[in-house]
Motif scaffolding. Sequence first.
Motif, PDB file in Angstrom:
ATOM      1  N   ASN A   1     -19.518  64.713 -14.725  1.00 19.32           N
ATOM      2  CA  ASN A   1     -19.740  64.051 -16.012  1.00 19.32           C
ATOM      3  C   ASN A   1     -20.428  65.003 -16.999  1.00 19.32           C
ATOM      4  OD1 ASN A   1     -22.601  63.883 -15.950  1.00 19.32           O
ATOM      5  ND2 ASN A   1     -22.562  61.943 -14.886  1.00 19.32           N
ATOM      6  N   ARG A   2     -20.457  64.565 -18.217  1.00 17.51           N
ATOM      7  CA  ARG A   2     -20.960  65.384 -19.321  1.00 17.51           C
ATOM      8  C   ARG A   2     -22.393  65.855 -19.114  1.00 17.51           C
ATOM      9  NH1 ARG A   2     -19.979  63.793 -25.579  1.00 17.51           N
ATOM     10  NH2 ARG A   2     -21.242  65.417 -26.503  1.00 17.51           N
ATOM     11  N   GLU A   3     -23.290  64.954 -18.770  1.00 18.97           N
ATOM     12  CA  GLU A   3     -24.699  65.324 -18.609  1.00 18.97           C
ATOM     13  C   GLU A   3     -24.900  66.291 -17.444  1.00 18.97           C
ATOM     14  OE1 GLU A   3     -27.188  64.817 -20.768  1.00 18.97           O
ATOM     15  OE2 GLU A   3     -25.579  63.958 -21.969  1.00 18.97           O
TER      16      GLU A   3
ATOM     17  N   LYS B   1     -23.724  69.725 -18.551  1.00 18.35           N
ATOM     18  CA  LYS B   1     -24.686  70.361 -19.448  1.00 18.35           C
ATOM     19  C   LYS B   1     -25.901  70.871 -18.673  1.00 18.35           C
ATOM     20  CE  LYS B   1     -25.300  67.235 -22.643  1.00 18.35           C
ATOM     21  NZ  LYS B   1     -25.497  66.442 -23.871  1.00 18.35           N
ATOM     22  N   GLU B   2     -26.400  70.092 -17.722  1.00 16.44           N
ATOM     23  CA  GLU B   2     -27.535  70.529 -16.907  1.00 16.44           C
ATOM     24  C   GLU B   2     -27.175  71.778 -16.107  1.00 16.44           C
ATOM     25  OE1 GLU B   2     -29.058  67.400 -14.392  1.00 16.44           O
ATOM     26  OE2 GLU B   2     -29.112  65.989 -16.062  1.00 16.44           O
ATOM     27  N   LYS B   3     -26.006  71.754 -15.484  1.00 15.88           N
ATOM     28  CA  LYS B   3     -25.556  72.901 -14.690  1.00 15.88           C
ATOM     29  C   LYS B   3     -25.365  74.126 -15.587  1.00 15.88           C
ATOM     30  CE  LYS B   3     -22.007  74.389 -11.479  1.00 15.88           C
ATOM     31  NZ  LYS B   3     -20.763  74.066 -10.804  1.00 15.88           N
ATOM     32  N   ALA B   4     -24.777  73.920 -16.758  1.00 14.89           N
ATOM     33  CA  ALA B   4     -24.564  75.019 -17.699  1.00 14.89           C
ATOM     34  C   ALA B   4     -25.893  75.613 -18.146  1.00 14.89           C
ATOM     35  CB  ALA B   4     -23.759  74.527 -18.897  1.00 14.89           C
TER      36      ALA B   4
ATOM     37  N   TRP C   1     -15.660  66.913 -27.254  1.00 14.96           N
ATOM     38  CA  TRP C   1     -16.340  67.358 -26.032  1.00 14.96           C
ATOM     39  C   TRP C   1     -15.490  68.307 -25.205  1.00 14.96           C
ATOM     40  CZ3 TRP C   1     -20.167  68.715 -23.242  1.00 14.96           C
ATOM     41  CH2 TRP C   1     -20.075  68.756 -21.859  1.00 14.96           C
ATOM     42  N   ALA C   2     -14.251  67.959 -24.919  1.00 12.92           N
ATOM     43  CA  ALA C   2     -13.397  68.793 -24.066  1.00 12.92           C
ATOM     44  C   ALA C   2     -13.175  70.164 -24.689  1.00 12.92           C
ATOM     45  CB  ALA C   2     -12.065  68.098 -23.802  1.00 12.92           C
ATOM     46  N   GLU C   3     -12.960  70.193 -25.992  1.00 19.56           N
ATOM     47  CA  GLU C   3     -12.756  71.459 -26.702  1.00 19.56           C
ATOM     48  C   GLU C   3     -14.022  72.316 -26.660  1.00 19.56           C
ATOM     49  OE1 GLU C   3     -12.170  72.650 -31.320  1.00 19.56           O
ATOM     50  OE2 GLU C   3     -10.990  70.950 -30.604  1.00 19.56           O
TER      51      GLU C   3
END
Length: 109
Positions: free
Chosen positions: A2-4, A7-10, A68-70
């Motif tokens: 998922n998005r969150e 982002k945390e992993k990134a 988001w995907a882009e």
Amino acid sequence: MNREKFKEKAKKGIDDLFARIEELESKKEDLKEKSKAKYREIMAEIKEIEADLEAKFRRMDDAGDGKWAEAKEAFSQSAESFKEAFKHLASLFKSQPSSSENEEKADKD
């Protein structure tokens, strides 16, 4: 993922890479002169990619559902470029013995 979580992993990945670069920067004096020139060249490239990566992370973080995907794809591509540049930088340190290893070898001779 998922998005969150992405982002945390990134963010963690970026922080880890930046820390590893700082570690290499502290060792740059161990490089031979020819390698130092290459180091400076690669580091300049990394600094450009780093700024781009941070900007793309912010855009990804702020992206609405429609973008988001882009934004995620743009960030991922930039992250891969950053990782490749980091590997290139790290290879400078692996391709030659450090000055302390050279000193130990000289002491044995």
